[in-house]
Motif scaffolding. Sequence first.
Motif, PDB file in Angstrom:
ATOM      1  N   SER A  93      -2.674  13.035  17.737  1.00 56.27           N
ATOM      2  CA  SER A  93      -2.193  14.412  17.804  1.00 56.27           C
ATOM      3  C   SER A  93      -1.484  14.733  16.504  1.00 56.27           C
ATOM      4  CB  SER A  93      -1.247  14.587  18.996  1.00 56.27           C
ATOM      5  OG  SER A  93      -0.130  13.723  18.877  1.00 56.27           O
ATOM      6  N   GLY A  94      -0.897  15.913  16.442  1.00 59.18           N
ATOM      7  CA  GLY A  94      -0.169  16.289  15.249  1.00 59.18           C
ATOM      8  C   GLY A  94       1.047  15.425  15.008  1.00 59.18           C
ATOM      9  N   PRO A  97      -0.736  11.011  14.292  1.00 58.68           N
ATOM     10  CA  PRO A  97      -2.113  11.195  13.797  1.00 58.68           C
ATOM     11  C   PRO A  97      -3.089  10.123  14.253  1.00 58.68           C
ATOM     12  CG  PRO A  97      -0.517  11.558  12.041  1.00 58.68           C
ATOM     13  CD  PRO A  97       0.239  10.999  13.201  1.00 58.68           C
TER      14      PRO A  97
END
Length: 321
Positions: A93-94, A97
Amino acid sequence: MTTSMEKPSEPREPDARKPSGDVQAQSPRALTRARRRQAVARFWRQYRTHRAGLVGLAVLAVIALLALTAPLLVGADSQSVTNAPGGPLEEPSGEFPLGTDQFGRSLLALMLWGTRVSLTVGLLAAFLSVAIGTLIGITAGHFKGWYATVIMRVTDWFLVMPTLVLAIALATVLSRSIWTTILAIGVTTWPTTARLVRAQTLSVESRPYIERSRALGGGHGHIMSRHVLPNVMPLVLAQTTLVISTAILTEATLAFLGLSDPTIVSWGGLLQDAREAGAVSSGNWWYLAPPGLAIAVVALAFTLCGRTIESVLNPKLGVSR
């Protein structure tokens, strides 16, 4: 009273047979350093014409920079199990990573810390392996006789034995630590270097200047250190880069088998943790792919650099650019 007119003396041309003042002023050490700088410049000019070698060198430079700056980029707390910032096995995810491991730690941070361990083990183990192989190869090629026969039979025994099996045996007997891994890899991967260096030593010692050195009173140590070693160093340098990739792969294998220090984060250790967490059966690809790709990329980069160095130092190999 007559006065004689003297003609102005014409400037004399410098005698070509006499060395210039600059050359006379230079000491032997300065001349040696100048020749070494010229040799390095010539080597780099030839090296940079090989695209594969430049790609491998660029990849290694980036990875080394990430390894050196890991404490600044992620911090030491990223390895802590108790202060994990995420949940177990979160997908990329943001915020994470590369996702998280089974303890909720960021895999990107663990990968950066693993870079330091894998590169350190690879470099030190390769240095130990090449040092042992160079010492045995030079002495076996120089002394010959019964010593060479005995030492080369021992080398043949190590060659026919599987390297990984010997490394596993040593890592099992000794305590689990990073130094045990380095020792296990170093003392089991030297025979190939010893064979190559011995062959090069025999070639060097058949040259006339070695016989002249002996006639002038040069001893065994002088001949091996001042004449043989400088001539085998290009081969040793090329062999070192190739052994590093083998050492990194062997370290990852030992860590995957659970024979390394479990408290140290490495790429092979991450693969072992992923296997224990059931990442294969659960389909958690982000836990398996990054460490495996990192091992493959670093091994390939060292191999590209090693092949390029070998091609530059021995143009007869004809390695494609």
